[in-house]
Design a protein around this motif. Structure first.
Motif, PDB file in Angstrom:
ATOM      1  N   LEU A   1      -5.856  -0.475  -5.174  1.00 17.36           N
ATOM      2  CA  LEU A   1      -4.640  -1.114  -5.354  1.00 17.36           C
ATOM      3  C   LEU A   1      -3.661  -1.027  -3.961  1.00 17.36           C
ATOM      4  O   LEU A   1      -3.307  -0.110  -3.530  1.00 17.36           O
ATOM      5  CB  LEU A   1      -3.813  -0.460  -6.573  1.00 17.36           C
ATOM      6  N   VAL A   2      -3.276  -2.322  -3.498  1.00 20.11           N
ATOM      7  CA  VAL A   2      -2.728  -2.331  -2.123  1.00 20.11           C
ATOM      8  C   VAL A   2      -1.042  -2.504  -2.447  1.00 20.11           C
ATOM      9  O   VAL A   2      -0.639  -3.384  -3.505  1.00 20.11           O
ATOM     10  CB  VAL A   2      -3.187  -3.380  -1.341  1.00 20.11           C
ATOM     11  N   THR A   3      -0.314  -2.130  -1.988  1.00 22.23           N
ATOM     12  CA  THR A   3       1.172  -2.181  -2.038  1.00 22.23           C
ATOM     13  C   THR A   3       1.705  -1.917  -0.609  1.00 22.23           C
ATOM     14  O   THR A   3       1.208  -1.664   0.069  1.00 22.23           O
ATOM     15  CB  THR A   3       1.916  -1.212  -3.157  1.00 22.23           C
TER      16      THR A   3
ATOM     17  N   VAL B   1       5.786   6.084  -4.698  1.00 24.37           N
ATOM     18  CA  VAL B   1       5.860   6.661  -6.468  1.00 24.37           C
ATOM     19  C   VAL B   1       4.327   6.426  -6.646  1.00 24.37           C
ATOM     20  O   VAL B   1       3.904   7.289  -7.847  1.00 24.37           O
ATOM     21  CB  VAL B   1       6.778   5.630  -7.180  1.00 24.37           C
ATOM     22  N   LEU B   2       3.808   5.480  -6.630  1.00 23.17           N
ATOM     23  CA  LEU B   2       2.213   5.129  -7.151  1.00 23.17           C
ATOM     24  C   LEU B   2       1.268   6.242  -6.583  1.00 23.17           C
ATOM     25  O   LEU B   2       0.644   6.672  -7.409  1.00 23.17           O
ATOM     26  CB  LEU B   2       1.915   3.782  -6.867  1.00 23.17           C
ATOM     27  N   LYS B   3       1.386   6.517  -5.520  1.00 27.37           N
ATOM     28  CA  LYS B   3       0.511   7.610  -4.745  1.00 27.37           C
ATOM     29  C   LYS B   3       0.845   9.203  -5.421  1.00 27.37           C
ATOM     30  O   LYS B   3      -0.239   9.468  -5.834  1.00 27.37           O
ATOM     31  CB  LYS B   3       0.709   7.468  -3.329  1.00 27.37           C
ATOM     32  N   ARG B   4       2.038   9.352  -5.550  1.00 25.18           N
ATOM     33  CA  ARG B   4       2.256  10.573  -6.108  1.00 25.18           C
ATOM     34  C   ARG B   4       2.131  10.788  -7.815  1.00 25.18           C
ATOM     35  O   ARG B   4       1.652  11.586  -8.290  1.00 25.18           O
ATOM     36  CB  ARG B   4       3.734  11.108  -6.060  1.00 25.18           C
TER      37      ARG B   4
ATOM     38  N   GLN C   1      -8.388   6.968 -11.267  1.00 23.33           N
ATOM     39  CA  GLN C   1      -9.410   6.525 -10.469  1.00 23.33           C
ATOM     40  C   GLN C   1      -9.049   5.427  -9.441  1.00 23.33           C
ATOM     41  O   GLN C   1     -10.009   5.021  -8.492  1.00 23.33           O
ATOM     42  CB  GLN C   1     -10.465   6.064 -11.515  1.00 23.33           C
ATOM     43  N   VAL C   2      -7.866   5.143  -9.515  1.00 21.57           N
ATOM     44  CA  VAL C   2      -7.720   3.976  -8.335  1.00 21.57           C
ATOM     45  C   VAL C   2      -7.160   4.675  -7.263  1.00 21.57           C
ATOM     46  O   VAL C   2      -6.393   5.528  -7.023  1.00 21.57           O
ATOM     47  CB  VAL C   2      -6.665   2.935  -9.043  1.00 21.57           C
ATOM     48  N   ASP C   3      -7.642   4.023  -6.076  1.00 22.75           N
ATOM     49  CA  ASP C   3      -7.241   4.684  -5.001  1.00 22.75           C
ATOM     50  C   ASP C   3      -6.113   3.413  -4.527  1.00 22.75           C
ATOM     51  O   ASP C   3      -5.934   2.406  -4.097  1.00 22.75           O
ATOM     52  CB  ASP C   3      -8.433   4.108  -3.871  1.00 22.75           C
ATOM     53  N   VAL C   4      -4.897   4.420  -3.962  1.00 18.57           N
ATOM     54  CA  VAL C   4      -3.484   3.620  -3.657  1.00 18.57           C
ATOM     55  C   VAL C   4      -3.457   3.300  -2.169  1.00 18.57           C
ATOM     56  O   VAL C   4      -3.587   4.538  -1.625  1.00 18.57           O
ATOM     57  CB  VAL C   4      -2.259   4.338  -4.172  1.00 18.57           C
ATOM     58  N   LEU C   5      -3.539   2.251  -1.787  1.00 18.01           N
ATOM     59  CA  LEU C   5      -3.431   2.149  -0.370  1.00 18.01           C
ATOM     60  C   LEU C   5      -2.383   1.236   0.167  1.00 18.01           C
ATOM     61  O   LEU C   5      -1.754   0.278  -0.546  1.00 18.01           O
ATOM     62  CB  LEU C   5      -4.600   0.933   0.133  1.00 18.01           C
ATOM     63  N   HIS C   6      -1.717   1.869   1.122  1.00 19.92           N
ATOM     64  CA  HIS C   6      -0.634   0.894   1.717  1.00 19.92           C
ATOM     65  C   HIS C   6      -1.361  -0.123   2.328  1.00 19.92           C
ATOM     66  O   HIS C   6      -2.350  -0.249   3.128  1.00 19.92           O
ATOM     67  CB  HIS C   6       0.154   1.850   2.773  1.00 19.92           C
TER      68      HIS C   6
END
Ligand SMILES: Cc1cc2nc3c(=O)[nH]c(=O)nc-3n(C[C@H](O)[C@H](O)[C@H](O)COP(=O)(O)OP(=O)(O)OC[C@H]3O[C@@H](n4cnc5c(N)ncnc54)[C@H](O)[C@@H]3O)c2cc1C
Ligand code: SF4
Ligand code: SF4
Ligand code: SF4
Ligand code: SF4
Ligand code: SF4
Ligand code: SF4
Lengths: 653, 303, 137
Positions: B73-75, B83-86, B126-131
């Motif tokens: 998931l890119v943001t 917030v998403l990553k933590r 399971q989702v990898d949060v990416l900047h």
């Protein structure tokens, strides 16, 4: 032969007798199989007590002795000595601990304590019935020592061992001995010039008839065991014959290739062929091929070879391996500073005027790159304001080292003071958490800095340093005033943590010496055996064992040397015989013992196809005995049979 | 390449200039940002107190939506990313909180018609949060980005402003070195800019305090802008609408307390990327900028 | 000024509550002050961050709850990021704010009704949401 064991129950004043019914114990034991004589007495360890034991041995022709008393750590040696005098083998004299393990912990229940004391003694009787007469193991010994690391600790250790009459090899990795102390300006708390007090020692050790000095050398391999080590020492190629070189220095003068000087902590340049500093010992250069034009540029240059009056330059020279035998090894490999790169909040090394404490030492040193003048690296200006930071990377369990580096409070105080002596109208600030001055004359030294030299001590840690508009801006805090403090300074000096020398870690791995989790060498006992390693024959000196200042490093070095002299005082080396042995008839050659032995004492005998214990190395730890699937590995005087009998005696009735 | 994308409220509305430039740039480097079919506000703050599960529900719900679309998931917005990553890490590391969040998700799925078409699975991190910057560096590759550039931004002196939320706390964000980060510098290097190093790039812009206490926040943002100026920057780039706001729109307030204050434009990094990729027109929109960056850009013949 | 330290106050349950809420152990702080030294809004604080922790260590919860400090903190996490002992003051601060707000006591420095219309129509939404959540419960 029928065992004739004597049991001697001690009252220990009222320590034991106040809880345990000692008369009944002696009486009960008198009836136990194998016991020929049993008695009790107020203080067994006293002279009359010992005499009583000796007399009884003779009178009753005893084959073994049990003293039921305090812990064996206290008096085992005493009673073994008494036994030997009266004719019983010391290893057939045993202690049954009925004080720490009985009377002291069962004060409320006399009956139970008495029963327990009886059992404890019975188990020891079972052990003693099967104890063999043993002799200490005598191992031949080479009366020559190896000292690794030529800092002040290594130099002192080598000198003391040599002066005690033994040959010593001193191996130093760098081109000169001296270590960090040679880099220092003046030393706290007396401010004597480091070089001035150091150079005589360096010369003395180099000229000592019993010291073989090997600089630019490293340890390649060590095998063997205490008293009998075989060492391989690599003499690194210096690309010149240092035996022939007369130290005239012409090569260094004419060499066109330059690089940054390690000795000057990057604040100055040196040549490709160099001695690290003018007073180097030996004062003969080495050629650094990584920066030499000849090596980098396919043979173009060769000036040093042309100019050398004694023709000692040899571009073809190769590393040379020297083998030797020694009986003891002192490890004095010293320390390094924690890398400034790891302190990102202070710029991580990117600001030229935020420097390390050793860089500042070089700056203060009269023979240093600025000839003792304080000048900032960026523009050579004399800084009017300098901030000194303690605990940079120390006492920081979160990101760096958790321990206190011990010397930095003192050397930063010294730095601030010396700066003030050189720049009278300058202002020095020291950010500190606690000023740790535990040493003779240290508190007075600190007081002098604060009161006479106007050094302003600010209690708090610095959060950030950055350079802007030619200033070094320091964001700190004064927790005593409860305010954030911002200082626009000209320079900042970081009191970086003391960490073990990187090369020393590799060496410790090679020697299989225990270290703490940071890589400092571990002593055998933190209080009572502070200069010995757990591995027999290895001794520790200086900052390699933990952060320390010069007086401590020297004291430890002398202590290590005296331990070596103590070892060498005997012709042969004697070890405790309570070690493992392998039953050759049942050993299946599975090599489990070889894999579990922490000392590499268990080895595989290829010819016989079975395991073998090297008596000179085995520490009797018991790991192989527990691991051996066929019970072939056994401990002397603690065989499986003995253990089973002891357990049965303990569980009976 | 399609990658699920979470714009977040602010990019959906007030920071459309950020959103649009980012989508266009992604296309130009071969990525299609696929906006999640349903998403909600992430809540904007990550709770720092232990008993607050409520504030992680929104981000976890968004992550659960994302899990149905892919493994990444890119943001863009620093707050959303933070917030998403933590929250994702909480789900991974704290089974009790994961269970609570999933209880909520189950109830939520039943209550809402739109989501029924999804097959619901528990969300376990399971989702990898990416900047977006990480996407450029690690998924696309800065070298690939470089190949797609139509022009380089030579001579443009750019100060990269990281702010707080991308970098801290280091152990949870795992984004970059919190004191001497480099991902932004490498990005600007790729575009050919002159990267301006300045000491305040990881210091706070005042953040949400702008809402409660403007003077307080301006004190912070003035510090950041001042440091960029002192180090010779002509333009500041950010990854966060709130930083942009504090650094850009408050420059009149900053000027009041600093003599000789010089204004400096503050743009989103995707806007510079867009210019370098040759994207023009309405996609690179500077109409919301308080300090107009166009004169500086025009001065370097970049418009 | 004088302080009489009372054991009961040191062991105040509400102080343990601060530790639970923030997941921080107050005695881990060795008062180096690095948190205060790097705080971007320390100029506006009446009690600096390290002092807040000290006051809690010696049982002065009331004083801390009445400080201006807890409302000016911007949750930038710099204090936590650099603390040598791994103490996250940012979280302690959040816990203290929560303790006030959960008692339905309002923030003395920001009333939700008074957030200006300009702010609401101009500032990025996440900024407004964050401020309300942090400072108004
Ligand atoms: C900035 C600063 C200022 C100081 N000022 C003072 C002071 O004023 N007063 C004071 O009492 N103390 C001071 N100290 C402390 C002092 O430097 C140390 O106590 C002392 O140098 C320790 O000596 P050492 O021999 O144990 O280690 P070192 O000086 O580090 O020597 C170790 C030697 O071993 C060599 N070596 C390492 N590994 C190997 C290897 N594998 N093989 C062969 N050789 C190896 C190294 O090359 C080195 O020569 C200061 C320390 C610093 C950092
Ligand atoms: S060959 Fe030339 S560069 Fe190399 S050490 Fe000799 S003089 Fe220096
Ligand atoms: S010129 Fe030759 S003798 Fe002189 S220092 Fe150099 S190597 Fe030694
Ligand atoms: S000696 Fe002083 S400066 Fe060095 S780590 Fe210890 S307290 Fe810190
Ligand atoms: S008793 Fe210990 S030291 Fe001796 S051989 Fe067995 S494992 Fe090795
Ligand atoms: S930085 Fe950490 S240890 Fe130092 S005062 Fe602040 S909370 Fe305490
Ligand atoms: S989180 Fe709050 S207290 Fe900590 S540094 Fe940031 S503003 Fe200061």
């Amino acid at each position: 032969m029928e065992e004739r064991i004597g049991v001697f129950v001690c009252h220990c004043g009222s320590n034991i007798a106040g809880v345990v019914d000692v008369k009944r114990v002696a009486e009960e034991l008198g009836k136990y199989p194998g016991v020929a004589y049993s008695t009790d007495y107020t203080y067994m360890c006293s002279d009359p007590g010992q005499t009583m034991v000796k007399d009884a041995i003779k009178e009753h022709n005893l084959s073994g002795v049990i003293v039921a008393a305090c812990s064996p750590t206290l008096h085992e040696a005493t009673f073994r000595r008494a036994g030997r005098v009266a004719g019983v083998n010391p290893y057939q004299v045993e202690i049954a601990n009925i004080r720490e393990q009985c009377s002291w912990v069962h004060q409320g229940d006399k009956e139970a304590a008495t029963r327990k004391a009886i059992k404890i003694i019975k188990t020891m009787v079972e052990k003693a019935r099967l104890d063999e007469a043993l002799d200490p193991i005598a191992v031949p010994m080479t009366h020559k020592a190896l000292v690794v690391g030529g800092g002040i600790a290594g130099i002192q250790a080598a000198l003391d061992i040599a002066n005690a009459g033994y040959e010593t090899i001193l191996v130093e990795r760098g081109p000169s001995i001296g270590g960090h102390m040679a880099q220092l300006s003046e030393t706290f708390p007396t401010l004597d010039c480091s070089q001035c007090i150091m150079t005589p020692k360096m010369v003395e050790v180099a000229q000592h008839p019993r010291v073989k000095l090997m600089t630019y050398s490293e340890i390649d391999d060590v095998s063997g065991y205490v008293g009998n080590f075989k060492v391989k020492i690599r003499k690194k190629a210096a690309y010149l014959d240092r035996d022939i070189c007369n130290g005239c220095g012409l090569c260094m003068e004419k060499c066109p290739a330059k690089t940054t000087s390690e000795f000057d902590e990057g604040l100055a340049q040196r040549k490709a062929i160099y001695t690290p500093f003018p007073q180097a010992v030996p004062n003969k250069p080495v050629l650094d091929r990584d920066h030499c034009t000849y090596f980098l540029n396919d043979g173009k240059c060769g000036i040093c070879k042309k100019i050398c009056p004694v023709q000692c330059i040899d571009y073809e020279q190769e590393d040379e391996i020297v083998e030797d035998e020694v009986g003891a090894i002192v490890v004095a490999t010293g320390y390094d500073l924690y890398p400034i790169e790891n302190l990102g909040e202070y710029g991580g090394g990117k600001y030229p005027d935020v420097i390390t404490s050793l860089q500042f030492e070089r700056m203060l040193s009269a023979s240093g790159p600025t000839e003792g003048e304080v000048k900032r690296p960026s523009d050579g200006k004399v800084p009017e304001t300098v901030v000194f930071l303690t605990c940079c990377g120390s006492r920081d369990p979160e990101a760096h080292m958790p321990y206190c580096s011990k010397v930095c409070c003192m050397y930063l105080t010294k730095h601030a003071m010396l700066y003030k002596h050189k720049v009278h109208d300058g202002q020095a600030y020291v950010f500190y958490m606690d000023v740790r001055t535990a040493g003779k004359g240290y508190e007075e030294f600190y007081t002098r800095a604060a009161e006479e030299d106007d050094v302003l001590f600010l209690r708090g840690k610095v959060s950030k340093i950055f350079e802007e508009d030619g200033k070094v801006v320091v964001w700190g805090v004064d927790t005593l005033a409860g305010r954030k403090v911002e200082i626009e300074a000209d320079m900042a000096v970081l009191g970086l943590a003391t960490v073990p020398n990187a090369a020393a870690k590799d060496l410790a791995n090679m020697l299989k010496l225990h270290t703490d989790e940071w890589g400092f060498l571990a002593e055998a006992h933190p209080k009572l055996r502070p200069v010995e390693s757990l591995a027999p024959g290895f001794y520790l000196a200086g900052a390699a064992q933990g952060p320390k200042d010069i007086p401590e490093a020297v004291a430890q070095a002398s202590a290590a040397a005296s331990k070596v002299a103590h070892l060498f005082a005997e012709e042969e080396y004697h070890r405790e015989p309570i070690i493992a042995w392998i039953d050759e008839d049942t050993c299946a050659g599975c090599r489990v013992c070889v894999s579990v032995c922490p000392y590499d004492a268990a080895e595989f005998d290829v010819e016989k196809g079975i395991a073998r214990i090297q008596e000179a190395i085995c520490e009797g730890c018991g790991a192989c005995i527990a691991a051996c699937p066929s019970a072939s590995a056994q401990q002397r005087n603690l065989t499986d049979e003995q253990v089973y009998k002891m357990v049965s005696a303990a569980l009976e009735g | 390449m399609k990658i699920p994308y979470y714009p977040g409220c602010t990019l959906h509305e007030r920071a459309l200039d950020f959103d649009v430039s980012a989508r266009e740039c992604a296309k130009a480097v071969g990525v299609e940002l696929q906006e999640l079919p349903i998403w909600t506000c992430c809540g904007a703050v990550f709770p720092l107190v232990s008993d607050n599960v409520m504030e992680i529900l929104a981000p976890v719900r968004n992550l659960a939506y994302a899990a149905r679309e892919g493994d990444k998931l890119v943001t863009l917005c620093s707050f959303c990313y933070h917030v998403l990553k933590r929250a994702n890490k909480v789900v991974k590391d704290d089974p009790e909180k994961m269970e609570k969040a999933n209880l909520f998700l189950r109830a939520d799925t039943e209550a809402r018609e739109e989501v029924e078409s999804y097959t619901r699975k528990d969300y376990e991190g399971q989702v990898d949060v990416l900047h977006y910057l990480e996407m450029l560096r690690d998924v696309v590759g800065y070298d690939e980005v470089k190949k797609k550039l139509r022009r380089t931004l030579d001579g443009l002196r750019v100060a990269p402003y990281y702010g707080c939320m991308l970098l801290r706390p280091k152990k949870e964000m795992e984004f970059d070195d919190p004191e001497q980060p480099s991902i932004f510098e490498e990005f600007l290097d790729t575009l050919g800019c002159d990267v301006v190093d300045f000491a305040m790039k990881t210091e706070c812009c005042g953040g949400f305090q702008i809402v409660a206490d403007e003077d307080l926040a301006v004190q912070c943002s003035r510090n950041v802008v001042g440091s960029a100026l002192k180090n010779g920057a002509e333009i500041i780039v950010t990854t966060c609408p709130l930083c942009r706001y504090n650094l850009d729109k408050k420059q009149d307030e900053m000027a009041k307390s600093v003599r000789g204050f010089k204004k400096i434009p503050v743009v989103y990094f995707t806007q510079l990327l867009g210019i370098a990729l040759g994207i023009g027109g309405e996609h690179i929109d500077f109409s919301d900028n308080y300090v107009d960056p166009r004169p500086v850009l025009a001065g370097k013949s970049l418009l | 000024m004088r302080l009489t330290i009372k054991t009961e106050e040191l062991r105040d349950e509400l102080i343990r509550r601060v530790e639970d809420l923030s997941r921080q152990s107050l005695l881990q702080c060795y008062q180096c002050g690095k948190c205060s030294a790097g705080c971007p809004v320390v100029d506006e604080m009446d009690v600096i961050p390290s002092e807040i922790i000290r006051l809690l260590q010696i049982g002065r919860l009331e004083e801390v709850l009445n400080s201006k400090t807890i409302w000016v903190c911007a949750s930038c996490l710099q204090c936590a990021s650099r603390c040598p002992k791994g103490v996250e003051f940012s979280n302690i601060c959040d816990a203290l704010r929560q303790m006030v707000l959960r008692k339905r006591l309002s923030n003395p420095r920001m009333d939700a009704d008074e957030v200006s219309a300009i702010m609401i129509s101009d500032a990025p939404q996440m900024g407004v949401v964050a401020a309300l959540r942090k400072l108004n419960g």
